[in-house]
Design a protein around this motif. Structure first.
Motif, mmCIF file in Angstrom:
data_model
loop_
_atom_site.group_PDB
_atom_site.id
_atom_site.type_symbol
_atom_site.label_atom_id
_atom_site.label_comp_id
_atom_site.label_asym_id
_atom_site.label_seq_id
_atom_site.Cartn_x
_atom_site.Cartn_y
_atom_site.Cartn_z
ATOM 1 N N ILE A 133 0.730 -1.151 -0.128
ATOM 2 C CA ILE A 133 0.032 0.100 -0.043
ATOM 3 C C ILE A 133 0.740 1.293 0.135
ATOM 4 O O ILE A 133 1.833 1.307 1.011
ATOM 5 C CB ILE A 133 -1.058 0.144 1.337
ATOM 6 C CG1 ILE A 133 -1.818 -1.419 1.292
ATOM 7 C CG2 ILE A 133 -1.933 1.158 1.513
ATOM 8 C CD1 ILE A 133 -2.755 -1.193 2.272
ATOM 9 N N HIS A 134 0.675 2.008 -0.889
ATOM 10 C CA HIS A 134 1.696 3.205 -1.181
ATOM 11 C C HIS A 134 1.019 4.477 -1.888
ATOM 12 O O HIS A 134 -0.433 4.425 -1.869
ATOM 13 C CB HIS A 134 2.727 2.871 -1.962
ATOM 14 C CG HIS A 134 2.559 2.367 -3.142
ATOM 15 N ND1 HIS A 134 3.129 2.911 -4.358
ATOM 16 C CD2 HIS A 134 1.498 1.623 -4.040
ATOM 17 C CE1 HIS A 134 2.637 2.644 -5.532
ATOM 18 N NE2 HIS A 134 1.508 1.787 -5.296
ATOM 19 N N GLY A 135 1.548 5.576 -2.058
ATOM 20 C CA GLY A 135 0.839 6.664 -2.829
ATOM 21 C C GLY A 135 0.914 7.753 -1.798
ATOM 22 O O GLY A 135 1.670 8.129 -0.968
ATOM 23 N N LEU A 136 -0.367 8.405 -1.681
ATOM 24 C CA LEU A 136 -0.584 9.408 -0.747
ATOM 25 C C LEU A 136 -0.965 8.942 0.637
ATOM 26 O O LEU A 136 -2.186 8.805 1.227
ATOM 27 C CB LEU A 136 -2.154 10.318 -1.192
ATOM 28 C CG LEU A 136 -1.807 11.210 -2.413
ATOM 29 C CD1 LEU A 136 -2.925 11.710 -2.874
ATOM 30 C CD2 LEU A 136 -0.463 12.198 -2.257
ATOM 31 N N VAL A 137 0.052 8.318 1.132
ATOM 32 C CA VAL A 137 0.188 7.771 2.533
ATOM 33 C C VAL A 137 1.240 8.290 3.579
ATOM 34 O O VAL A 137 2.220 8.411 2.869
ATOM 35 C CB VAL A 137 -0.117 6.337 2.652
ATOM 36 C CG1 VAL A 137 -1.487 5.728 2.151
ATOM 37 C CG2 VAL A 137 1.232 5.573 1.987
ATOM 38 N N ILE A 272 -2.149 -1.699 -3.562
ATOM 39 C CA ILE A 272 -3.051 -0.492 -3.536
ATOM 40 C C ILE A 272 -2.444 0.757 -3.625
ATOM 41 O O ILE A 272 -1.445 1.050 -2.876
ATOM 42 C CB ILE A 272 -3.796 -0.696 -2.609
ATOM 43 C CG1 ILE A 272 -4.619 -2.023 -2.324
ATOM 44 C CG2 ILE A 272 -4.926 0.436 -2.119
ATOM 45 C CD1 ILE A 272 -5.679 -2.377 -1.405
ATOM 46 N N GLU A 273 -2.666 1.564 -4.576
ATOM 47 C CA GLU A 273 -1.825 3.015 -4.582
ATOM 48 C C GLU A 273 -2.981 4.017 -4.247
ATOM 49 O O GLU A 273 -4.266 3.850 -4.875
ATOM 50 C CB GLU A 273 -1.446 3.175 -6.210
ATOM 51 C CG GLU A 273 -0.680 4.333 -6.282
ATOM 52 C CD GLU A 273 -0.328 4.677 -7.585
ATOM 53 O OE1 GLU A 273 -0.102 3.690 -8.477
ATOM 54 O OE2 GLU A 273 0.163 5.920 -7.905
ATOM 55 N N VAL A 274 -2.643 4.824 -3.570
ATOM 56 C CA VAL A 274 -3.593 5.870 -2.963
ATOM 57 C C VAL A 274 -3.218 7.086 -3.735
ATOM 58 O O VAL A 274 -2.163 7.472 -3.858
ATOM 59 C CB VAL A 274 -3.565 6.043 -1.606
ATOM 60 C CG1 VAL A 274 -4.384 6.859 -0.934
ATOM 61 C CG2 VAL A 274 -3.789 4.800 -0.723
ATOM 62 N N GLY A 275 -4.417 7.638 -4.239
ATOM 63 C CA GLY A 275 -4.129 8.894 -5.200
ATOM 64 C C GLY A 275 -5.292 9.897 -4.919
ATOM 65 O O GLY A 275 -6.206 9.699 -4.006
ATOM 66 N N ASP A 276 -5.448 10.804 -5.843
ATOM 67 C CA ASP A 276 -6.465 11.869 -5.521
ATOM 68 C C ASP A 276 -7.149 11.989 -6.836
ATOM 69 O O ASP A 276 -8.255 12.831 -6.948
ATOM 70 C CB ASP A 276 -5.515 13.387 -5.493
ATOM 71 C CG ASP A 276 -4.819 13.599 -6.644
ATOM 72 O OD1 ASP A 276 -4.646 13.046 -7.622
ATOM 73 O OD2 ASP A 276 -4.123 14.835 -6.464
#
Ligand code: MTE
Ligand code: CO
Length: 431
Positions: A133-137, A272-276
């Motif tokens: 799990i990465h991205g906006l974290v 899981i990539e966290v984005g906007d």
């Protein structure tokens, strides 16, 4: 003890009976009829029938160590997933169908859950698998399956329906089969961890509004999922119906997106990539969007609207005798609980309220029954599901009016089974 041995080993008689019974059951199954009833009608051994003492009562049966992982009775060998060979170019990017017409209650046994793969079923060694799990974290993390098992688990019942279920029926009735018309749905008791628990462990940044889920199979499937859904009821699961996920259902980790189209339930979940913003990948642009009559396409049509299927009687379960019958089926809605199912036997002139079998759960299959007296005349059977939001399952005519007929996906219209006066049942469309 040794003296007795020849008597207690299985009698060749019994074996012979089993073999001929199986052959008969197999033959009947090829035409889609129920294996067991079929076997008796196709010439079961009447010497075994009451009031005689049946062969199997005379000898000891198999010991407890005969089947460390049990299988259904060989007389049920016709209860299997099936695919339509001409539907796709290869079985690796294809679909099999749940035998809904042969199931009872609401739970789909693990070995009968339909399969939909875009690049075959990955076979993953859990020791080599991780979820990133990465991205906006604040803190990107890698979880092994063992790490996931350490979070507080939850278990929930949910249906999964492929957006393409009943997709063949947009232009009219296609296959004379309940399995092929409705079988891209299954209902499972999942165990895993709420996705929000894992996201909290990584610390989601305030700007984050979307996430991208990615599978570890050869197709590397990806879907964008809005954050509000991820934080609502999505789960990362590792077990189904009490045992670990089957390889074909995403072992060792799968995303569960309750009530939303099956395509988003990423199997073999690895990232899981966290984005906007959404990613607009293939599965949400060229695929899994709904072509309208004016040439535009609806996108992000995630929720599976209320739908129902009559599973008995149906083309594979013809009516065998006049008189008392039970019409049975399943209903579901991606918006919550099923509140009512109506059934008609005259193509929609008169509707009767079906009995909903408990439990009735949100975003889960609901079993319904209606007692019915069949006179032997032609009949037109339909079911209509209504969910707790008041949404009513539409007719195909009403659905085509707003959606056209060019979409593959999200066909939740009522289908019609025509009962002929010999009891045979046909998939038809009425307008
Ligand atoms: N996930 C991955 N990684 N690869 C896939 O091919 N197929 C999707 C979804 N998740 C797929 C996937 C589709 S289109 C559906 S309908 C469901 O999985 C089917 O789930 P099932 O095989 O458990 O029935
Ligand atoms: Co699908």
């Amino acid at each position: 003890m040794t003296d007795d041995k020849p008597t207690i080993t299985k009698a060749p008689d019994r074996r012979r009976f089993l073999k001929s019974g199986l052959a008969a059951a197999g033959g009947v199954a090829a035409f889609g009829l129920a294996g067991r009833a079929g076997a008796v009608e196709a010439g079961g051994n009447s010497e075994n029938q009451a009031p005689n003492v049946a062969d199997w009562s005379r000898y000891l049966g198999d010991g407890v160590d005969a089947a460390p992982y049990g299988m259904p009775s060989p007389y049920e060998s016709g209860v299997v997933r099936r695919n339509v060979e001409w539907l796709t170019a290869t079985p690796e990017s294809s679909v099999s169908f749940t035998p809904l017409h042969q199931l009872h209650g609401i739970i789909t046994p693990n070995g009968l859950c339909f399969e939909r793969h875009h690049g075959g079923a990955a076979e993953i060694d859990p020791a080599d698998h991780q979820l990133m799990i990465h991205g906006l974290v604040d803190k990107p993390l890698m979880f092994t399956p063992e790490d996931i098992f350490r979070f507080p688990p939850e278990s929930r019942f949910y249906f999964l329906e492929c957006a393409a279920n009943s997709g063949m029926e947009w232009h009219g009735a296609q296959l004379n089969s309940c399995q092929f018309t409705f079988g891209m749905v299954h209902c499972v008791h999942y165990t895993g961890v709420p996705l929000k628990t894992l996201l909290a462990a990584c610390g989601v940044r305030p700007k984050a509004k979307w996430l991208l889920a990615e599978g570890g199979d050869a197709s590397g499937m990806t879907r964008s999922i809005p954050m509000h859904k991820a934080l609502d009821d999505c789960m990362v699961v590792y077990a189904m119906n009490g045992e670990k996920l089957r390889p074909e259902q995403g072992y060792p980790l799968r995303l569960v997106v309750p009530g939303w189209e099956g395509n988003m339930w990423i199997k073999w979940l690895r990232r899981i990539e966290v984005g906007d913003k959404p990613w607009y990948h293939r599965e949400e642009t060229s695929k899994y969007t709904d072509l309208m009559d004016d040439g535009t396409a609806r996108s992000f049509t995630w929720v599976m609207d209320a739908k129902s299927a009559i599973t008995s009687h149906c083309p594979e379960n013809p009516i065998r005798r006049k008189g008392q019958q039970v019409i049975s089926g399943v209903a579901w809605s991606g918006r919550g609980k099923i509140s009512r199912v109506d059934v008609t036997a005259d193509g929609g002139r008169n509707w009767h309220r079906a009995r909903l079998d408990e439990p009735v759960m949100s975003k889960c299959l609901t079993r319904f029954y209606l007692d019915w007296e069949w006179s032997g005349d032609e009949a037109l059977l339909q079911s209509r599901a209504i969910d707790e939001t008041g949404y009513v399952q539409p007719t195909i005519k009403a659905l085509r009016k707003v959606r056209g007929a060019e979409s593959i996906y999200h066909n939740n219209s009522m289908r019609t089974w025509r009962v002929h006066n010999d009891g045979a049942i046909e998939n038809v469309e009425i307008s």
